[in-house]
Scaffold this motif. Structure first.
Motif, PDB file in Angstrom:
ATOM      1  N   HIS A  15      22.375  26.559  33.940  1.00 57.91           N
ATOM      2  CA  HIS A  15      23.805  26.483  34.236  1.00 57.91           C
ATOM      3  C   HIS A  15      24.498  26.118  32.925  1.00 57.91           C
ATOM      4  CE1 HIS A  15      27.621  25.158  35.777  1.00 57.91           C
ATOM      5  NE2 HIS A  15      27.295  25.662  36.960  1.00 57.91           N
ATOM      6  N   PRO A  16      25.122  27.101  32.267  1.00 57.61           N
ATOM      7  CA  PRO A  16      25.661  26.882  30.907  1.00 57.61           C
ATOM      8  C   PRO A  16      26.541  25.637  30.757  1.00 57.61           C
ATOM      9  CG  PRO A  16      25.847  29.181  31.523  1.00 57.61           C
ATOM     10  CD  PRO A  16      25.367  28.452  32.739  1.00 57.61           C
ATOM     11  N   GLU A  17      27.399  25.376  31.713  1.00 59.49           N
ATOM     12  CA  GLU A  17      28.302  24.233  31.599  1.00 59.49           C
ATOM     13  C   GLU A  17      27.540  22.911  31.669  1.00 59.49           C
ATOM     14  OE1 GLU A  17      31.947  22.543  34.210  1.00 59.49           O
ATOM     15  OE2 GLU A  17      32.018  24.685  33.736  1.00 59.49           O
ATOM     16  N   ILE A  18      26.668  22.785  32.650  1.00 57.70           N
ATOM     17  CA  ILE A  18      25.885  21.550  32.803  1.00 57.70           C
ATOM     18  C   ILE A  18      24.892  21.410  31.644  1.00 57.70           C
ATOM     19  CG2 ILE A  18      24.179  20.372  34.237  1.00 57.70           C
ATOM     20  CD1 ILE A  18      25.633  21.606  36.677  1.00 57.70           C
ATOM     21  N   ASP A  19      24.271  22.511  31.257  1.00 60.72           N
ATOM     22  CA  ASP A  19      23.311  22.471  30.144  1.00 60.72           C
ATOM     23  C   ASP A  19      23.978  21.967  28.872  1.00 60.72           C
ATOM     24  OD1 ASP A  19      21.469  23.480  31.908  1.00 60.72           O
ATOM     25  OD2 ASP A  19      21.627  25.545  31.182  1.00 60.72           O
ATOM     26  N   SER A  20      25.187  22.405  28.617  1.00 59.50           N
ATOM     27  CA  SER A  20      25.929  21.969  27.437  1.00 59.50           C
ATOM     28  C   SER A  20      26.209  20.466  27.491  1.00 59.50           C
ATOM     29  CB  SER A  20      27.238  22.748  27.340  1.00 59.50           C
ATOM     30  OG  SER A  20      27.998  22.302  26.256  1.00 59.50           O
ATOM     31  N   ILE A  21      26.623  19.985  28.634  1.00 59.08           N
ATOM     32  CA  ILE A  21      26.904  18.552  28.815  1.00 59.08           C
ATOM     33  C   ILE A  21      25.638  17.725  28.583  1.00 59.08           C
ATOM     34  CG2 ILE A  21      27.497  16.795  30.539  1.00 59.08           C
ATOM     35  CD1 ILE A  21      29.416  18.935  31.771  1.00 59.08           C
ATOM     36  N   ASN A  22      24.487  18.255  28.997  1.00 64.32           N
ATOM     37  CA  ASN A  22      23.209  17.543  28.861  1.00 64.32           C
ATOM     38  C   ASN A  22      22.557  17.735  27.499  1.00 64.32           C
ATOM     39  OD1 ASN A  22      23.287  16.476  31.451  1.00 64.32           O
ATOM     40  ND2 ASN A  22      22.339  18.283  32.340  1.00 64.32           N
ATOM     41  N   GLY A  23      23.263  18.322  26.552  1.00 62.68           N
ATOM     42  CA  GLY A  23      22.693  18.512  25.219  1.00 62.68           C
ATOM     43  C   GLY A  23      21.552  19.524  25.211  1.00 62.68           C
ATOM     44  N   PHE A  24      21.610  20.469  26.142  1.00 64.80           N
ATOM     45  CA  PHE A  24      20.592  21.523  26.263  1.00 64.80           C
ATOM     46  C   PHE A  24      19.195  20.953  26.469  1.00 64.80           C
ATOM     47  CE2 PHE A  24      24.222  23.395  24.177  1.00 64.80           C
ATOM     48  CZ  PHE A  24      24.487  24.454  25.034  1.00 64.80           C
ATOM     49  N   LYS A  25      19.141  19.880  27.247  1.00 66.42           N
ATOM     50  CA  LYS A  25      17.889  19.348  27.777  1.00 66.42           C
ATOM     51  C   LYS A  25      17.944  19.680  29.253  1.00 66.42           C
ATOM     52  CE  LYS A  25      17.844  15.602  24.477  1.00 66.42           C
ATOM     53  NZ  LYS A  25      18.072  14.180  24.292  1.00 66.42           N
TER      54      LYS A  25
END
Length: 100
Positions: A15-25
């Motif tokens: 999920h690009p938006e959530i992945d970005s928020i999580n620092g791509f972890k």
């Protein structure tokens, strides 16, 4: 013989938006042991490349990551091979060996 890699659709959700928020972890589901695994940014990058390019060969994954890393070529190949093997053993990745 070359190996093609595929992402097990039961193991990972991007999920690009959530992945970005999580620092791509991210987390993935180990279908073999029914457990959740934490994946760091390096692993995320590999899994995302495979997700976006089903049936990709290891050399193509390597060259896509090589452009974005400061690791030596040998270090990167070793680290990537270890990750691919671990994810395959845990059912996150599927692989298909093909004759050249």
């Amino acid at each position: 013989m070359q190996t093609k890699y595929f992402l097990n659709p039961l193991s990972t959700l991007f999920h690009p938006e959530i992945d970005s928020i999580n620092g791509f972890k991210t987390i993935v589901y180990n279908v073999n042991k029914k457990e959740i695994l934490k994946i760091n940014k390096f692993g995320y990058q590999i899994l995302k490349i495979i997700n976006d390019n089903p049936g990709i060969y290891i050399d193509k994954i390597y060259y896509k990551i090589l452009m974005d890393t400061k690791s030596s070529e040998t270090e990167l190949r070793n680290k990537m091979s270890k990750f691919l093997e671990e994810m395959t053993n845990r059912g996150v990745l599927l692989k298909k060996d093909e004759q050249e």
